[in-house]
Enzyme design. Structure first.
Site, PDB file in Angstrom:
ATOM      1  N   TYR A 101       0.874  -1.175   0.000  1.00  0.00           N
ATOM      2  CA  TYR A 101       0.000   0.000   0.000  1.00  0.00           C
ATOM      3  C   TYR A 101       0.912   1.226   0.000  1.00  0.00           C
ATOM      4  N   SER A 157       1.025  12.287   7.022  1.00  0.00           N
ATOM      5  CA  SER A 157      -0.289  12.600   7.626  1.00  0.00           C
ATOM      6  C   SER A 157      -1.191  13.321   6.629  1.00  0.00           C
ATOM      7  N   GLN A 192       4.455  -1.551  43.121  1.00  0.00           N
ATOM      8  CA  GLN A 192       4.454  -2.436  41.935  1.00  0.00           C
ATOM      9  C   GLN A 192       3.016  -2.606  41.452  1.00  0.00           C
ATOM     10  N   GLY A 228      16.401  -5.078  35.953  1.00  0.00           N
ATOM     11  CA  GLY A 228      17.420  -5.237  34.915  1.00  0.00           C
ATOM     12  C   GLY A 228      17.050  -6.292  33.896  1.00  0.00           C
ATOM     13  N   GLU A 248      -0.339   4.064  10.198  1.00  0.00           N
ATOM     14  CA  GLU A 248      -1.798   4.092  10.105  1.00  0.00           C
ATOM     15  C   GLU A 248      -2.364   5.356  10.713  1.00  0.00           C
ATOM     16  N   ASP A 259      -0.641   9.186  12.489  1.00  0.00           N
ATOM     17  CA  ASP A 259      -0.001   9.692  13.705  1.00  0.00           C
ATOM     18  C   ASP A 259      -1.073   9.914  14.768  1.00  0.00           C
TER      19      ASP A 259
HETATM   20  C1  LIG Z   1       3.781  -5.287  10.691  1.00  0.00           C
HETATM   21  C2  LIG Z   1       3.170  -5.386  12.019  1.00  0.00           C
HETATM   22  C3  LIG Z   1       3.440  -6.720  12.642  1.00  0.00           C
HETATM   23  C4  LIG Z   1       3.218  -6.933  13.938  1.00  0.00           C
HETATM   24  C5  LIG Z   1       2.717  -5.841  14.801  1.00  0.00           C
HETATM   25  C6  LIG Z   1       1.352  -6.128  15.305  1.00  0.00           C
HETATM   26  C7  LIG Z   1       0.229  -5.675  14.776  1.00  0.00           C
HETATM   27  C8  LIG Z   1       0.014  -4.933  13.503  1.00  0.00           C
HETATM   28  C9  LIG Z   1      -1.342  -5.316  13.032  1.00  0.00           C
HETATM   29  C10 LIG Z   1      -2.005  -4.819  11.990  1.00  0.00           C
HETATM   30  C11 LIG Z   1      -1.405  -3.813  11.134  1.00  0.00           C
HETATM   31  C12 LIG Z   1      -0.609  -4.453  10.043  1.00  0.00           C
HETATM   32  C13 LIG Z   1       0.297  -3.808   9.466  1.00  0.00           C
HETATM   33  C14 LIG Z   1       0.531  -2.431   9.937  1.00  0.00           C
HETATM   34  C15 LIG Z   1       1.923  -2.078   9.737  1.00  0.00           C
HETATM   35  C16 LIG Z   1       2.184  -1.107   8.952  1.00  0.00           C
HETATM   36  C17 LIG Z   1       1.122  -0.521   8.063  1.00  0.00           C
HETATM   37  C18 LIG Z   1       1.106   0.950   8.126  1.00  0.00           C
HETATM   38  C19 LIG Z   1       0.459   1.440   6.871  1.00  0.00           C
HETATM   39  C20 LIG Z   1       0.355   2.893   6.832  1.00  0.00           C
HETATM   40  O1  LIG Z   1       0.847   3.604   7.642  1.00  0.00           O
HETATM   41  S1  LIG Z   1      -0.577   3.395   5.518  1.00  0.00           S
HETATM   42  C21 LIG Z   1      -0.561   5.142   5.613  1.00  0.00           C
HETATM   43  C22 LIG Z   1      -1.327   5.644   6.809  1.00  0.00           C
HETATM   44  N1  LIG Z   1      -1.507   7.041   6.669  1.00  0.00           N
HETATM   45  C23 LIG Z   1      -2.416   7.716   7.370  1.00  0.00           C
HETATM   46  O2  LIG Z   1      -3.084   7.211   8.238  1.00  0.00           O
HETATM   47  C24 LIG Z   1      -2.572   9.151   6.988  1.00  0.00           C
HETATM   48  C25 LIG Z   1      -3.325   9.939   8.049  1.00  0.00           C
HETATM   49  N2  LIG Z   1      -3.992  11.087   7.433  1.00  0.00           N
HETATM   50  C26 LIG Z   1      -5.327  11.011   7.073  1.00  0.00           C
HETATM   51  O3  LIG Z   1      -6.019  10.045   7.278  1.00  0.00           O
HETATM   52  C27 LIG Z   1      -5.903  12.259   6.442  1.00  0.00           C
HETATM   53  O4  LIG Z   1      -4.885  12.985   5.818  1.00  0.00           O
HETATM   54  C28 LIG Z   1      -6.598  13.158   7.493  1.00  0.00           C
HETATM   55  C29 LIG Z   1      -7.826  12.444   7.950  1.00  0.00           C
HETATM   56  C30 LIG Z   1      -5.693  13.450   8.657  1.00  0.00           C
HETATM   57  C31 LIG Z   1      -6.964  14.493   6.868  1.00  0.00           C
HETATM   58  O5  LIG Z   1      -7.790  14.226   5.770  1.00  0.00           O
HETATM   59  P1  LIG Z   1      -8.175  15.425   4.769  1.00  0.00           P
HETATM   60  O6  LIG Z   1      -6.978  16.209   4.395  1.00  0.00           O
HETATM   61  O7  LIG Z   1      -9.024  14.863   3.705  1.00  0.00           O
HETATM   62  O8  LIG Z   1      -8.965  16.397   5.605  1.00  0.00           O
HETATM   63  P2  LIG Z   1     -10.060  16.734   6.571  1.00  0.00           P
HETATM   64  O9  LIG Z   1      -9.528  16.625   7.952  1.00  0.00           O
HETATM   65  O10 LIG Z   1     -10.532  18.048   6.062  1.00  0.00           O
HETATM   66  O11 LIG Z   1     -11.234  15.640   6.360  1.00  0.00           O
HETATM   67  C32 LIG Z   1     -12.211  15.906   5.398  1.00  0.00           C
HETATM   68  C33 LIG Z   1     -13.471  15.182   5.847  1.00  0.00           C
HETATM   69  O12 LIG Z   1     -13.249  13.777   5.701  1.00  0.00           O
HETATM   70  C34 LIG Z   1     -13.481  13.122   6.931  1.00  0.00           C
HETATM   71  N3  LIG Z   1     -12.558  12.005   7.010  1.00  0.00           N
HETATM   72  C35 LIG Z   1     -11.220  12.073   7.104  1.00  0.00           C
HETATM   73  N4  LIG Z   1     -10.696  10.839   7.151  1.00  0.00           N
HETATM   74  C36 LIG Z   1     -11.738   9.986   7.073  1.00  0.00           C
HETATM   75  C37 LIG Z   1     -11.836   8.560   7.084  1.00  0.00           C
HETATM   76  N5  LIG Z   1     -10.750   7.784   7.204  1.00  0.00           N
HETATM   77  N6  LIG Z   1     -13.062   8.003   6.984  1.00  0.00           N
HETATM   78  C38 LIG Z   1     -14.157   8.792   6.900  1.00  0.00           C
HETATM   79  N7  LIG Z   1     -14.152  10.154   6.894  1.00  0.00           N
HETATM   80  C39 LIG Z   1     -12.923  10.718   6.984  1.00  0.00           C
HETATM   81  C40 LIG Z   1     -13.222  14.165   7.973  1.00  0.00           C
HETATM   82  O13 LIG Z   1     -13.852  13.826   9.181  1.00  0.00           O
HETATM   83  C41 LIG Z   1     -13.820  15.379   7.304  1.00  0.00           C
HETATM   84  O14 LIG Z   1     -15.207  15.278   7.403  1.00  0.00           O
HETATM   85  P3  LIG Z   1     -16.059  16.598   7.730  1.00  0.00           P
HETATM   86  O15 LIG Z   1     -17.471  16.115   7.722  1.00  0.00           O
HETATM   87  O16 LIG Z   1     -15.722  17.544   6.608  1.00  0.00           O
HETATM   88  O17 LIG Z   1     -15.583  17.084   9.059  1.00  0.00           O
HETATM   89  C1  FAD Z   2       6.826   1.018  10.772  1.00  0.00           C
HETATM   90  C2  FAD Z   2       6.083   1.877   9.782  1.00  0.00           C
HETATM   91  C3  FAD Z   2       5.430   1.279   8.712  1.00  0.00           C
HETATM   92  C4  FAD Z   2       4.765   2.081   7.777  1.00  0.00           C
HETATM   93  N1  FAD Z   2       4.157   1.478   6.711  1.00  0.00           N
HETATM   94  C5  FAD Z   2       3.559   2.237   5.770  1.00  0.00           C
HETATM   95  C6  FAD Z   2       2.958   1.621   4.635  1.00  0.00           C
HETATM   96  O1  FAD Z   2       2.966   0.404   4.501  1.00  0.00           O
HETATM   97  N2  FAD Z   2       2.375   2.421   3.701  1.00  0.00           N
HETATM   98  C7  FAD Z   2       2.333   3.782   3.828  1.00  0.00           C
HETATM   99  O2  FAD Z   2       1.792   4.446   2.948  1.00  0.00           O
HETATM  100  N3  FAD Z   2       2.885   4.401   4.916  1.00  0.00           N
HETATM  101  C8  FAD Z   2       3.491   3.659   5.873  1.00  0.00           C
HETATM  102  N4  FAD Z   2       4.059   4.262   6.967  1.00  0.00           N
HETATM  103  C9  FAD Z   2       4.067   5.734   7.059  1.00  0.00           C
HETATM  104  C10 FAD Z   2       3.100   6.233   8.111  1.00  0.00           C
HETATM  105  O3  FAD Z   2       1.784   6.058   7.675  1.00  0.00           O
HETATM  106  C11 FAD Z   2       3.378   7.707   8.388  1.00  0.00           C
HETATM  107  O4  FAD Z   2       4.641   7.795   8.993  1.00  0.00           O
HETATM  108  C12 FAD Z   2       2.307   8.297   9.298  1.00  0.00           C
HETATM  109  O5  FAD Z   2       1.110   8.453   8.570  1.00  0.00           O
HETATM  110  C13 FAD Z   2       2.732   9.640   9.903  1.00  0.00           C
HETATM  111  O6  FAD Z   2       2.988  10.583   8.889  1.00  0.00           O
HETATM  112  P1  FAD Z   2       4.392  11.351   8.871  1.00  0.00           P
HETATM  113  O7  FAD Z   2       5.460  10.364   9.029  1.00  0.00           O
HETATM  114  O8  FAD Z   2       4.363  12.250   7.691  1.00  0.00           O
HETATM  115  O9  FAD Z   2       4.412  12.250  10.188  1.00  0.00           O
HETATM  116  P2  FAD Z   2       4.037  13.806  10.257  1.00  0.00           P
HETATM  117  O10 FAD Z   2       2.625  14.032   9.923  1.00  0.00           O
HETATM  118  O11 FAD Z   2       5.078  14.581   9.541  1.00  0.00           O
HETATM  119  O12 FAD Z   2       4.168  14.025  11.864  1.00  0.00           O
HETATM  120  C14 FAD Z   2       5.345  14.534  12.438  1.00  0.00           C
HETATM  121  C15 FAD Z   2       4.928  15.265  13.692  1.00  0.00           C
HETATM  122  O13 FAD Z   2       4.108  16.380  13.325  1.00  0.00           O
HETATM  123  C16 FAD Z   2       2.876  16.359  14.059  1.00  0.00           C
HETATM  124  N5  FAD Z   2       1.793  16.892  13.224  1.00  0.00           N
HETATM  125  C17 FAD Z   2       1.586  16.654  11.921  1.00  0.00           C
HETATM  126  N6  FAD Z   2       0.481  17.297  11.488  1.00  0.00           N
HETATM  127  C18 FAD Z   2      -0.034  17.942  12.569  1.00  0.00           C
HETATM  128  C19 FAD Z   2      -1.190  18.778  12.781  1.00  0.00           C
HETATM  129  N7  FAD Z   2      -2.043  19.076  11.790  1.00  0.00           N
HETATM  130  N8  FAD Z   2      -1.398  19.258  14.029  1.00  0.00           N
HETATM  131  C20 FAD Z   2      -0.550  18.950  15.042  1.00  0.00           C
HETATM  132  N9  FAD Z   2       0.557  18.180  14.901  1.00  0.00           N
HETATM  133  C21 FAD Z   2       0.801  17.684  13.683  1.00  0.00           C
HETATM  134  C22 FAD Z   2       2.668  14.897  14.380  1.00  0.00           C
HETATM  135  O14 FAD Z   2       1.861  14.752  15.529  1.00  0.00           O
HETATM  136  C23 FAD Z   2       4.092  14.419  14.643  1.00  0.00           C
HETATM  137  O15 FAD Z   2       4.445  14.733  15.983  1.00  0.00           O
HETATM  138  C24 FAD Z   2       4.746   3.491   7.917  1.00  0.00           C
HETATM  139  C25 FAD Z   2       5.396   4.097   8.997  1.00  0.00           C
HETATM  140  C26 FAD Z   2       6.060   3.290   9.927  1.00  0.00           C
HETATM  141  C27 FAD Z   2       6.763   3.955  11.092  1.00  0.00           C
END
Ligand SMILES: CC/C=C\C/C=C\C/C=C\C/C=C\C/C=C\CCCC(=O)SCCNC(=O)CCNC(=O)[C@H](O)C(C)(C)COP(=O)(O)OP(=O)(O)OC[C@H]1O[C@@H](n2cnc3c(N)ncnc32)[C@H](O)[C@@H]1OP(=O)(O)O
Ligand code: FAD
Length: 602
Positions: A81, A90, A276, A347, A370, A372
């Site tokens: 992904y 983010s 504890q 330790g 998934e 921050d």
């Molecule tokens: C490997 C692990 C092994 C063992 C460990 C054990 C367990 C792990 C188990 C499971 C996991 C397995 C693997 C995980 C490991 C790694 C995978 C990691 C993968 C990633 O990290 S993928 C990338 C993740 N990235 C993010 O999450 C990005 C975060 N940012 C956002 O979601 C958006 O940018 C935002 C929501 C912060 C902002 O969105 P926007 O710019 O569109 O803006 P708004 O804030 O204006 O939102 C508009 C509007 O939309 C609504 N909204 C936003 N998000 C959602 C949503 N998700 N669903 C529904 N609606 C949403 C928001 O509320 C606003 O609505 P409104 O009515 O206008 O208010």
């Molecule tokens: C182990 C691991 C696996 C990952 N796997 C995937 C993957 O498979 N696919 C994928 O697409 N991504 C993956 N990611 C990326 C991950 O989804 C991002 O790191 C995460 O979404 C955070 O975004 P960023 O790193 O840009 O942090 P940033 O958003 O730059 O955050 C940095 C700092 O700024 C602060 N900040 C940012 N915005 C705001 C705001 N609006 N207000 C206040 N504070 C703010 C945050 O709280 C944080 O302290 C992975 C990351 C890790 C660590």
């Protein structure tokens, strides 16, 4: 100690075996995920099963699902992904990768226009994945329509070499020894790579053959649906990780004796010390609380998904707020708790053979991946502000914000607690948490017009999410619970979970007038009594998690309690002990010692 390349190869072997068994045994996704947990390696199967497949299911048309999922389920392709970039994680709407439609060839041109647009972090991208769902700015007829998902092949299925125009690799070593270092989080740059138009995921929007952009009648937020799905799975994983750490620390606390011997008698079990207990038992309670709220969240997610099938989008905001908030609160609490469990074991908690450093390293990133945790809680705050304004305009809130409809009462009620015993009353506890959450949300909404404070919003969001967790624990205890005396123990743990939060956030409860200082001290008194009542069953309550020694992977947390022999045995397995005289003695130590000895005889 394996090198990173050896660790990667070893994990790839395990993952390939798991995939082979998945196909041979026709495992369902659920069963494949359980297999993932058994492997217990941050590994390739996570992103393939947990994100690549759900992204296609959630954002692909029926036809696209049929084509791509058939191959994905058989592991004919391995996906990841690819959303996050070097410059944006983010802020999804800030992503820079472009997908420009070329009507002359009916293709999208995928491109990384800047260094910061390089895809960065996707798990498995570096060396393993043959395909990815890539998120990019869709540009057609000269207009930028924002972020959409595209399926891209990255590597040849013949020899695994990157396809033309694709530069791809691993981003380098990460936190911790085993953990994510076995996972090839990757970097990818695209140089005008062409893909067929039908590889744009077209359930949410389409581009016609002529290049016209057509938005479907579904909310654009469904683009974020995969993240909602993973966030709800992460809550369950957090509860699992927390319960493992607590299991280790409680069992070890029952074995470890320090001080307190009288007339040569046995020393005191460290688990008997009040300090504890006050550090550890809130984590024991949280492990159960997160498991129950995780079960509820899975139900909520399933319910929302079913509603989406019939185009009922009414609960999408609630699903987003609950998954974002619970993922944030449970993973932050779990990471802090695992670190504290290391300290609770003294330790030996810092030894890899305790299992705790690895547990910490694998689960700390969950506070960031998934979404921050701060950014996600600000999303909850946004949801709460909208709800408060809807209540003000007379709309009755539903679901997890239904309590806000009781605004008249909750804004002025005083807690009914007068005695220590009153803090055992679930209704009294629930009302105090509802009043705190509502008053903090209203205060934030009132101040937002003056000086919008992220801090206030953040804290109101935490209060709302903690109310959900407490409420779901209380509701769980209203169900029939099998086992003699089990419900009573869970009631004590529910009390510990709620009252430790009152203790930890007493400032909130006092400043919003939900409790008085006297009621706060009665809560602390009740908490101490609950710790003493839980102590006799603490080991039984962690044995109930039913983890095998293999899964727990800890010399301190062994079921048989034979800790010291296990520690001693593990020590000699270390490669450093392969020779009694260490490598390097001849070159570095011997000359120094001989030289100094000679000097001393002059
Ligand atoms: C490997 C692990 C092994 C063992 C460990 C054990 C367990 C792990 C188990 C499971 C996991 C397995 C693997 C995980 C490991 C790694 C995978 C990691 C993968 C990633 O990290 S993928 C990338 C993740 N990235 C993010 O999450 C990005 C975060 N940012 C956002 O979601 C958006 O940018 C935002 C929501 C912060 C902002 O969105 P926007 O710019 O569109 O803006 P708004 O804030 O204006 O939102 C508009 C509007 O939309 C609504 N909204 C936003 N998000 C959602 C949503 N998700 N669903 C529904 N609606 C949403 C928001 O509320 C606003 O609505 P409104 O009515 O206008 O208010
Ligand atoms: C182990 C691991 C696996 C990952 N796997 C995937 C993957 O498979 N696919 C994928 O697409 N991504 C993956 N990611 C990326 C991950 O989804 C991002 O790191 C995460 O979404 C955070 O975004 P960023 O790193 O840009 O942090 P940033 O958003 O730059 O955050 C940095 C700092 O700024 C602060 N900040 C940012 N915005 C705001 C705001 N609006 N207000 C206040 N504070 C703010 C945050 O709280 C944080 O302290 C992975 C990351 C890790 C660590």
């Amino acid at each position: 100690m394996l090198s990173r390349k050896e660790l990667f190869k070893d994990t790839l072997k395990k993952a390939a075996h798991a995939w082979k068994r998945t196909v041979e045994l026709h495992l369902t996704e659920e069963e494949a995920n359980l297999l993932r947990l058994y492997i217990d390696q941050p590994g390739y199967v996570d992103l393939h099963w947990v994100m690549f497949v759900p992204a296609i299911k959630g954002q692909g048309t029926e036809e696209q699902q049929k084509k791509w999922l058939t191959m994905a389920y058989k592991f004919q392709i391995i996906g990841t992904y690819a959303q996050t970039e070097l410059g944006h994680g983010s802020n999804v709407q800030g992503l820079e990768t472009t997908a420009t439609f070329d009507p002359s060839t009916d293709e999208f041109i995928m491109h990384s226009p800047t260094l910061t647009s390089s895809k960065w972090w996707p798990g498995g991208l570096g060396k393993t994945s043959t395909h990815a769902v890539v998120y990019a700015r869709l540009i057609t007829e000269g207009k930028d329509y924002g972020i959409h998902g595209f399926i891209m092949q990255l590597r040849s299925l013949d020899d695994h070499s990157p396809l033309p125009g694709i530069t791809i690799g691993d981003i380098g070593g990460k936190f911790g020894s085993g953990a994510y270092n076995s996972m090839d989080n990757g970097v990818m740059r695209l140089d005008h790579v062409r893909i067929p138009r039908d590889q744009m995921l077209m359930r949410l929007a389409q581009v016609t053959r002529e290049g016209k952009y057509v938005h479907s009648d579904v909310p654009k937020q469904l683009l974020y649906g995969t993240m909602v799905y993973v966030r709800q799975t992460i809550v369950a994983d957090a509860s699992r990780a927390l319960s493992r750490a607590v299991c280790i620390a409680v069992r070890y606390g029952a074995i470890r004796k320090q001080f307190g011997s009288k007339a040569g008698g046995p020393e005191t079990q460290v688990l008997n010390y009040k300090t504890q207990q006050s550090r550890l038992f809130p984590f024991l309670a949280s492990a159960y609380a997160f498991r129950f709220v995780g079960q509820w969240l899975k139900w909520l997610y399933t319910d929302v998904t079913q509603k989406l099938e019939s185009k009922d989008f009414s609960t999408l905001p609630e699903a987003h707020a609950c998954t974002a908030g619970l993922k944030s609160v449970t993973t932050s609490a779990t990471a802090d708790a695992i670190e504290e469990c290391q300290k609770l074991c003294g330790g030996h908690g810092y030894l890899n053979s305790s299992g705790l450093p690895e547990l910490f390293a694998v689960n700390l990133p969950a506070c960031t991946y998934e979404g921050d945790n701060v950014v996600l809680l600000l999303q909850v705050a946004r949801f709460l502000m909208k709800t408060v304004s809807q209540v003000a305009s007379g709309k009755q809130p539903v679901g997890t914000t239904a309590y806000m409809g009781n605004i008249q009462h909750l804004m002025q009620c005083k807690s009914v607690v007068n005695t220590v015993e009153d803090w055992l009353n679930p209704a009294a506890i629930k009302e105090v948490f509802e009043a705190r959450a509502l008053r903090m949300a209203v205060n934030c909404a009132q101040n937002i017009s003056k000086a919008p404070s992220q801090e206030e919003g953040f804290e109101a969001a935490v209060a709302h999410v903690q109310l959900i967790i407490v409420t779901k624990f209380i509701e769980k205890l209203q169900e029939d619970i099998l086992g003699h005396g089990v419900k009573e123990q869970l009631q004590k743990l529910c009390g510990i979970y709620a009252l430790h939060l009152i203790h930890k956030h007493l400032g909130d409860f006092l400043s919003t007038g939900c409790v008085t200082a006297r009621q706060g001290s009665l809560a602390n008194e009740r908490l101490g009594k609950l710790y003493a009542q839980v102590r006799p069953n603490a080991v039984a309550l962690v044995d109930a998690f039913d983890y095998t020694d293999h899964y727990l992977g800890s010399a301190l947390g062994r079921y048989d309690g034979d800790v010291y022999s296990a520690l001693y045995k593990e020590a000699w397995k270390d490669p450093l002990n392969e020779t009694v005289v260490p490598d390097g003695y001849q070159e570095h130590l011997r000359p120094l010692l001989k030289q100094q000895l000679k000097l001393s005889r002059l």
